[in-house]
Design a protein around this motif. Sequence first.
Motif, PDB file in Angstrom:
ATOM      1  N   ARG A  81     -19.945  -5.187  -2.170  1.00 53.74           N
ATOM      2  CA  ARG A  81     -19.204  -4.666  -3.317  1.00 53.74           C
ATOM      3  C   ARG A  81     -18.250  -3.558  -2.877  1.00 53.74           C
ATOM      4  O   ARG A  81     -18.503  -2.840  -1.919  1.00 53.74           O
ATOM      5  N   PHE A  82     -17.162  -3.426  -3.636  1.00 54.51           N
ATOM      6  CA  PHE A  82     -16.210  -2.342  -3.406  1.00 54.51           C
ATOM      7  C   PHE A  82     -15.700  -1.850  -4.756  1.00 54.51           C
ATOM      8  O   PHE A  82     -15.752  -2.571  -5.767  1.00 54.51           O
ATOM      9  N   ALA A  83     -15.205  -0.623  -4.768  1.00 53.06           N
ATOM     10  CA  ALA A  83     -14.667  -0.030  -5.996  1.00 53.06           C
ATOM     11  C   ALA A  83     -13.566   0.950  -5.624  1.00 53.06           C
ATOM     12  O   ALA A  83     -13.753   1.815  -4.768  1.00 53.06           O
ATOM     13  N   LEU A  84     -12.416   0.791  -6.248  1.00 54.32           N
ATOM     14  CA  LEU A  84     -11.287   1.703  -6.091  1.00 54.32           C
ATOM     15  C   LEU A  84     -10.992   2.286  -7.472  1.00 54.32           C
ATOM     16  O   LEU A  84     -10.511   1.583  -8.371  1.00 54.32           O
ATOM     17  N   GLU A  85     -11.315   3.549  -7.652  1.00 53.57           N
ATOM     18  CA  GLU A  85     -11.201   4.177  -8.961  1.00 53.57           C
ATOM     19  C   GLU A  85      -9.867   4.903  -9.103  1.00 53.57           C
ATOM     20  O   GLU A  85      -9.141   5.129  -8.132  1.00 53.57           O
ATOM     21  N   ASP A  86      -9.580   5.253 -10.362  1.00 52.63           N
ATOM     22  CA  ASP A  86      -8.425   6.086 -10.681  1.00 52.63           C
ATOM     23  C   ASP A  86      -7.125   5.468 -10.157  1.00 52.63           C
ATOM     24  O   ASP A  86      -6.377   6.084  -9.398  1.00 52.63           O
ATOM     25  N   VAL A  87      -6.858   4.214 -10.554  1.00 50.64           N
ATOM     26  CA  VAL A  87      -5.662   3.489 -10.117  1.00 50.64           C
ATOM     27  C   VAL A  87      -4.660   3.467 -11.262  1.00 50.64           C
ATOM     28  O   VAL A  87      -4.978   3.050 -12.384  1.00 50.64           O
ATOM     29  N   ARG A  88      -3.463   3.927 -10.998  1.00 54.99           N
ATOM     30  CA  ARG A  88      -2.423   3.942 -12.019  1.00 54.99           C
ATOM     31  C   ARG A  88      -1.952   2.520 -12.327  1.00 54.99           C
ATOM     32  O   ARG A  88      -1.996   1.650 -11.467  1.00 54.99           O
ATOM     33  N   PRO A  89      -1.457   2.258 -13.528  1.00 53.09           N
ATOM     34  CA  PRO A  89      -0.929   0.930 -13.853  1.00 53.09           C
ATOM     35  C   PRO A  89       0.256   0.576 -12.954  1.00 53.09           C
ATOM     36  O   PRO A  89       1.076   1.433 -12.612  1.00 53.09           O
ATOM     37  N   GLY A  90       0.327  -0.694 -12.558  1.00 49.17           N
ATOM     38  CA  GLY A  90       1.415  -1.148 -11.706  1.00 49.17           C
ATOM     39  C   GLY A  90       1.050  -2.416 -10.961  1.00 49.17           C
ATOM     40  O   GLY A  90      -0.001  -3.021 -11.184  1.00 49.17           O
ATOM     41  N   GLU A  91       1.949  -2.825 -10.046  1.00 54.48           N
ATOM     42  CA  GLU A  91       1.755  -4.023  -9.229  1.00 54.48           C
ATOM     43  C   GLU A  91       1.218  -3.612  -7.859  1.00 54.48           C
ATOM     44  O   GLU A  91       1.782  -2.730  -7.201  1.00 54.48           O
ATOM     45  N   TYR A  92       0.135  -4.270  -7.425  1.00 55.26           N
ATOM     46  CA  TYR A  92      -0.522  -3.929  -6.170  1.00 55.26           C
ATOM     47  C   TYR A  92      -0.796  -5.197  -5.362  1.00 55.26           C
ATOM     48  O   TYR A  92      -0.781  -6.318  -5.897  1.00 55.26           O
ATOM     49  N   LEU A  93      -1.063  -4.997  -4.078  1.00 54.64           N
ATOM     50  CA  LEU A  93      -1.508  -6.065  -3.188  1.00 54.64           C
ATOM     51  C   LEU A  93      -2.832  -5.632  -2.577  1.00 54.64           C
ATOM     52  O   LEU A  93      -2.908  -4.610  -1.892  1.00 54.64           O
ATOM     53  N   LEU A  94      -3.885  -6.403  -2.843  1.00 59.09           N
ATOM     54  CA  LEU A  94      -5.203  -6.109  -2.296  1.00 59.09           C
ATOM     55  C   LEU A  94      -5.347  -6.853  -0.971  1.00 59.09           C
ATOM     56  O   LEU A  94      -5.343  -8.083  -0.935  1.00 59.09           O
TER      57      LEU A  94
END
Length: 603
Positions: A81-94
Amino acid sequence: MATLHHEHRALSRSLLSVSRSLVVLGILVCLCSTGLEAQGRAGVRGTVVDETGLAIPRADVTLIDLAGGTTTRTKTDGSGRFALEDVRPGEYLLHVTAAGFQDVDLPVTVGRDALKPLTVMMRVGLEEEVTVVGSRRDSPVRADQNADAITFNRDFLAQLPVDGNDVLPLLSSLLAPSAAGVDGLSIIIDGVEGSTLDLSAAAIRHVTVNRNPYSSEFRRPGKARVEVVTEHGSRKFHGSGAFSGRASLFDARNPFAQTKPPENKGLLNGSFGGPLHRDRSTFFLTGSWLNHDESAVVHARTLAGAGPVVENVAAPREHANWYGRVDARPNKSHALIGRYDFTGDTARNRGVGGLHLTEQGYDTEEHKHTLQLGSHDLFAPVSNDVRIQAAWQHKRAGQPSDRPAMVVHGAFTGGASQTYHVNDDTDVHVQDVATYFHGPHTVRFGGEARAKRVHVVDASNFGGTFEFAGLNQLARGTPILFRINRGTPDIDFSQHEAFGFVQDEVRVRSDLSVMAGVREDWQARPGAGASLAPRAAVTWAPGVQKAGVRDDRARIPRPVRVGPGRPSAVQCNACRIGRARAGAAPGECWSRAGVVAELARRH
C-alpha cells in the motif's frame, strides 16, 4: 472607594469575557480555514501488486505534477500500500518502479472529491514500459483493447506442436489474406517492422494479432500484422532444456520406395537467464538445433534399363537458431536494451525426388544476423523510445553450371542442376517513437528511416535445358525445345524508405473514445514518392464489459516493392530445333547436337 473597586471588578470581568470570545472566535476561524484547505486538497492512495495479485513491498511511487513539474515520492509498505496526502487538484502522472518489474505510468486527475484507491499491476521484467490509462483496470474503449485481438503468451507457445519451434505457420492462419495483399504479412519484432519471423518459440515472450487494427503507427492493418515481443531475463536465475526426436523404425513403408527410407529427426533446445548486476541488469540466452535426416524417393524411367529407376536419396537438413538479450537500467527513468539473434539453415540434395534424378540435387544455405539496440526514457509527461536495428542476410541455392540439363516428359529430369541463386541483404532501421500524456489525450508520434542494400546473382539455366517429348525422341536425339539464359547474372540496388506519423487518442467519456491520426510513407524510387494515409476510429462500450461498437476508417498505402527478380541483363533464349525464336542465335541449338547425343547415351 467601594464604588471604584466594584467598577474595576466589573471591567475586569468584561475584558475576560471579551478575551474568551476572541479566543473562541480564533479557534473557530482556524478550524474553518483548516477545513476549507482540507476540502481543497485530496490524497492519492492505492496498492501495487504483481500479475498474480500478490503485493509488491518497497516499490517506489512518484507523483509528478504535469503543470509545475514538482514531484512527491513515497514507498509501498509491506502490504504493497501507498498513500500520498495533501495533493492539490490538477493533472498528475503516477510513476511506479520496482526492482525486477516493468515500470508503470498512470495518468491521474485529482479533483476536490476523494479518489478511489488505485490498483497498480506490475509485470515481471525490465523490457516493456507499460502505460496504464484509466483507474483500476484496462479501459474497454482504448484503441489497443479491441476484443477481437488475439494474444499468445510464452506458456501457450511452448505447448504448440510446431515443427522446429516455428510458430509463423500457425500465426499466418489467423490473418486475413485480403488484408495482407501482395506484400504479404507484416512482422513487428520489438517495434521494428519486417517480413519474416526467424525467432524460435523460446525467444518469444508473447505474440499479438490484430491489436489496434488501424493505428497510424503501423503500415499494415491489424489483420495483416503480427506483433512480437521477445523474451528477456528476470531478477532470478532460471533455465530449461529439452530434446525431442523421432526415428523411422516405426514408420510405414513408402509405396514408391523399394526399401524404407531412413528419416530421423532430433530437436535440441535450451535457455538460461537471470540478473547480471544486482537488480539493474538482466540477461537471457536461448538456442535450438534441428537435425532432420530426411530422404527423397526417386521413381523414374530412363533408357539405361527396362525397369524404372527407384532409389532413396539422402536429403538432410540442419537448422540452428541462437538468441541473446541484455537489459540494463542505469536509473529509474532510463532503460537500455540490446538484442542479437542468429539463424542458420543448410540442406543437401534439394530438388531431388519423383522424376528428378540424383544428379539434379543442389545444396542450399542461409545465414542471418540481427542486432537491435534500444533506449527508453521517461521525461514526464513524455516517454520516448529509440531503436536502431541492423540485419545481414545471405542466401545461396545451387552452384554455377556449364553443362546442360535434360527434361524428358513423363520419364525423368537429369543432367546438371540449373539452379543457382545468391542473395545478400544489408538492412538498417533507425526509429524514434514518443508518447505524450495530457488529461484525456494520449498522443503518439514518431518516425523511422530505413536503408537496404541488395546484391543478387541469378545464374539459373546458364548451362541450358533440352526438352524431349519422350524416351523415343531421346533415343533418336531429337529434342523439341532448348532454353538457355545468357548475360550478366548479378545486380546491385538500394532501397531507401521513411515514414512519419502522429496519432491522438481522446477518452471523451468512460464509455467513449476517439482516435485520429495520419501517416506518411516515402520511398526513394522513381514513381513512388510519398503516400499520405489518414486514419480514424471511434469506440463506444456501454457498461463495463469489454464489448462495444467500433467504427474504423483508414487508408492503407501500397508501397512499391523492389524485388530481386531476374536481373534485366540476363536474356532467356529458347528455340525449337530447326526454328529459332526471337533473341536466340540461329545456330545455338544445332551447335549442341553432340551434347544431346552424349546425354542420350548416358541415360
